[in-house]
Design a protein around this motif. Structure first.
Motif, PDB file in Angstrom:
ATOM      1  N   ARG A   5       0.818  -1.200   0.000  1.00  0.00           N
ATOM      2  CA  ARG A   5       0.000   0.000   0.000  1.00  0.00           C
ATOM      3  C   ARG A   5       0.866   1.270   0.000  1.00  0.00           C
ATOM      4  NH1 ARG A   5      -5.315  -1.261   1.627  1.00  0.00           N
ATOM      5  NH2 ARG A   5      -5.543  -3.371   2.458  1.00  0.00           N
ATOM      6  N   VAL A   6       0.446   2.234  -0.788  1.00  0.00           N
ATOM      7  CA  VAL A   6       1.136   3.526  -0.815  1.00  0.00           C
ATOM      8  C   VAL A   6       0.747   4.293   0.445  1.00  0.00           C
ATOM      9  CG1 VAL A   6       1.403   5.693  -2.065  1.00  0.00           C
ATOM     10  CG2 VAL A   6       1.135   3.548  -3.323  1.00  0.00           C
ATOM     11  N   THR A   7       1.731   4.862   1.139  1.00  0.00           N
ATOM     12  CA  THR A   7       1.477   5.556   2.398  1.00  0.00           C
ATOM     13  C   THR A   7       1.732   7.047   2.276  1.00  0.00           C
ATOM     14  OG1 THR A   7       3.739   5.336   3.212  1.00  0.00           O
ATOM     15  CG2 THR A   7       2.258   3.473   3.606  1.00  0.00           C
ATOM     16  N   VAL A   8       1.368   7.769   3.335  1.00  0.00           N
ATOM     17  CA  VAL A   8       1.618   9.210   3.398  1.00  0.00           C
ATOM     18  C   VAL A   8       3.124   9.487   3.352  1.00  0.00           C
ATOM     19  CG1 VAL A   8       1.455  11.248   4.890  1.00  0.00           C
ATOM     20  CG2 VAL A   8      -0.531   9.756   4.594  1.00  0.00           C
ATOM     21  N   VAL A   9       3.897   8.598   3.947  1.00  0.00           N
ATOM     22  CA  VAL A   9       5.354   8.748   3.937  1.00  0.00           C
ATOM     23  C   VAL A   9       5.888   8.683   2.500  1.00  0.00           C
ATOM     24  CG1 VAL A   9       7.553   7.723   4.660  1.00  0.00           C
ATOM     25  CG2 VAL A   9       5.630   7.817   6.272  1.00  0.00           C
ATOM     26  N   ASP A  10       5.330   7.764   1.697  1.00  0.00           N
ATOM     27  CA  ASP A  10       5.736   7.644   0.293  1.00  0.00           C
ATOM     28  C   ASP A  10       5.434   8.933  -0.467  1.00  0.00           C
ATOM     29  OD1 ASP A  10       6.528   4.965   0.659  1.00  0.00           O
ATOM     30  OD2 ASP A  10       4.476   4.266   0.340  1.00  0.00           O
ATOM     31  N   ILE A  11       4.256   9.499  -0.197  1.00  0.00           N
ATOM     32  CA  ILE A  11       3.860  10.742  -0.872  1.00  0.00           C
ATOM     33  C   ILE A  11       4.794  11.881  -0.470  1.00  0.00           C
ATOM     34  CG2 ILE A  11       2.007  12.428  -1.195  1.00  0.00           C
ATOM     35  CD1 ILE A  11       1.450   9.683  -2.423  1.00  0.00           C
ATOM     36  N   GLY A  48      -0.809   6.745  -7.200  1.00  0.00           N
ATOM     37  CA  GLY A  48      -2.088   6.064  -7.066  1.00  0.00           C
ATOM     38  C   GLY A  48      -2.588   5.977  -5.636  1.00  0.00           C
ATOM     39  N   TYR A  49      -2.223   6.963  -4.825  1.00  0.00           N
ATOM     40  CA  TYR A  49      -2.644   6.959  -3.421  1.00  0.00           C
ATOM     41  C   TYR A  49      -4.121   7.321  -3.288  1.00  0.00           C
ATOM     42  CZ  TYR A  49      -2.959   8.329   1.506  1.00  0.00           C
ATOM     43  OH  TYR A  49      -3.337   8.447   2.824  1.00  0.00           O
ATOM     44  N   VAL A  50      -4.826   6.608  -2.400  1.00  0.00           N
ATOM     45  CA  VAL A  50      -6.226   6.924  -2.094  1.00  0.00           C
ATOM     46  C   VAL A  50      -6.346   7.180  -0.602  1.00  0.00           C
ATOM     47  CG1 VAL A  50      -8.578   6.051  -2.011  1.00  0.00           C
ATOM     48  CG2 VAL A  50      -7.177   5.597  -4.007  1.00  0.00           C
ATOM     49  N   TYR A  51      -6.908   8.323  -0.268  1.00  0.00           N
ATOM     50  CA  TYR A  51      -7.085   8.694   1.143  1.00  0.00           C
ATOM     51  C   TYR A  51      -8.076   7.748   1.794  1.00  0.00           C
ATOM     52  CZ  TYR A  51      -8.088  11.665   5.221  1.00  0.00           C
ATOM     53  OH  TYR A  51      -8.235  12.157   6.491  1.00  0.00           O
TER      54      TYR A  51
END
Length: 348
Positions: A5-11, A48-51
């Protein structure tokens, strides 16, 4: 970047900002300047991050306990029964279901799946809208959310699949009509550009070929997979220079429409024309005449789909599996089968 999963840290890393700045952007805070906001939003789109609203509100919970269910046509009682079967399993397992109807709209399907992702669904059961591609499901599969596709396939998607044996069911139904003396048998209803239509019409063709009979394209009449579609299809069939004497219908909904269309032309289904459906919805047994149909057991199919999804959720990993469920022909009155006295109701 972290895997899964893409995380806030990745963003934050991709945008060159702090984690707190990303959080402020996600919350639409006015404290972030427009240039930074644009950079963060670009990183969100690229990755492709989804909140996940569910996770934001329930961070102490290990699981959202929410399952998404999206079907392509809730006006068809088959899908209502399918959903009931899913509910039997999921509710007893302590999950809440979000049910949505795509109505065959890809845009609508994308919107509801995106919304379900925001609420942190633990898994998704999907009866895909026409035209669904693997790319439509990639955001889910890439983030580790298990998906079970039912009824229709999505070519190339790394998801579990559950289908009925459409080819065998259609073949058995046509064999039965041939055993009753019919030689000109139509296939009525259904949208042509779907795998289900292709599999069922192939079963129809193969059964006719097996008996040394032709399957002319004029007898495979596509239409909507609904009651109105059945009416339209049988009207076209009866207008042919040499009309058929029997029909296998794409589904029970179309079969009910075929019966309506026959009566509109002064013909009685089960007496003047043989009708066979596909699905065996609850109404099939109580229809007049009772509908001969290929039983898919929609509620049982729904239960199986839910069990497949829970298996992956409980295992904590996505391991796609493909299951083809067996079907059986249920002979009732609409096909004009021999009565108890041995006499046939239809002279083919």
């Amino acid at each position: 970047m972290s895997k899964g999963r893409v995380t806030v840290v990745d963003i934050a890393r991709a945008a060159g900002v702090s984690k707190s700045t990303v959080s402020l952007v996600l919350q639409a805070s006015p404290l972030v300047n427009e240039a930074t906001r644009a950079r963060v939003n670009a990183a969100i789109r690229d990755l492709g991050y989804v909140y996940n609203r569910g996770a934001a509100n329930l961070r102490q919970s290990a699981s959202s306990r929410i399952i998404g269910i999206v079907v392509n046509d809730l006006t068809n009682s088959f899908f209502a029964e399918l959903a009931v079967g899913m509910d039997m399993v999921l509710q007893s397992a302590g999950y809440v279901q979000f049910l949505s109807n795509s109505a065959e709209s890809l845009d609508r399907q994308r919107q509801v799946i995106a919304s379900m992702r925001e609420h942190g669904i633990s898994g998704l059961i999907l009866s895909p809208a026409r035209g669904t591609e693997a790319a439509d499901l990639k955001p889910l599969t890439a983030s580790g959310v298990p998906v079970v596709a039912v009824v229709r396939n999505v070519v190339g998607a790394k998801v579990s699949t559950l289908f009925s044996d459409n080819h065998a069911g259609a073949k058995d139904a046509v064999r039965h009509l041939i055993s009753l003396g019919h030689r000109r048998i139509a296939f009525l209803g259904g949208i042509a550009n779907t795998t289900v239509f292709a599999e069922r019409t192939q079963g129809w063709r193969d059964a006719l070929a097996e008996a040394g009979l032709e399957a002319p394209e004029e007898l495979a009449i596509a239409s909507t997979a609904a009651r109105a579609g059945g009416v339209a299809a049988v009207e076209r069939a009866l207008s042919l220079p040499v009309p058929p004497t029997a029909a296998l219908c794409f589904n029970d909904a179309a079969a009910f429409g075929v019966c309506d269309g026959l009566r509109a032309k002064g013909k009685e289904p089960g007496h003047d024309f043989a009708v066979v459906g596909f699905d065996d919805v609850i109404e099939a047994e109580t229809a007049v005449p009772a509908l001969t149909t290929v039983s898919v057991d929609p509620q049982g199919m729904g239960r199986r789909a839910a069990q497949m999804l829970l298996k992956q959720i409980n295992a904590g990993r996505v391991e796609p599996e493909a299951v083809v469920s067996s079907v059986r022909l249920v002979v009732r009155e609409s096909c004009g089968a021999p009565r108890a006295d041995g006499q046939r109701r239809i002279s083919a």
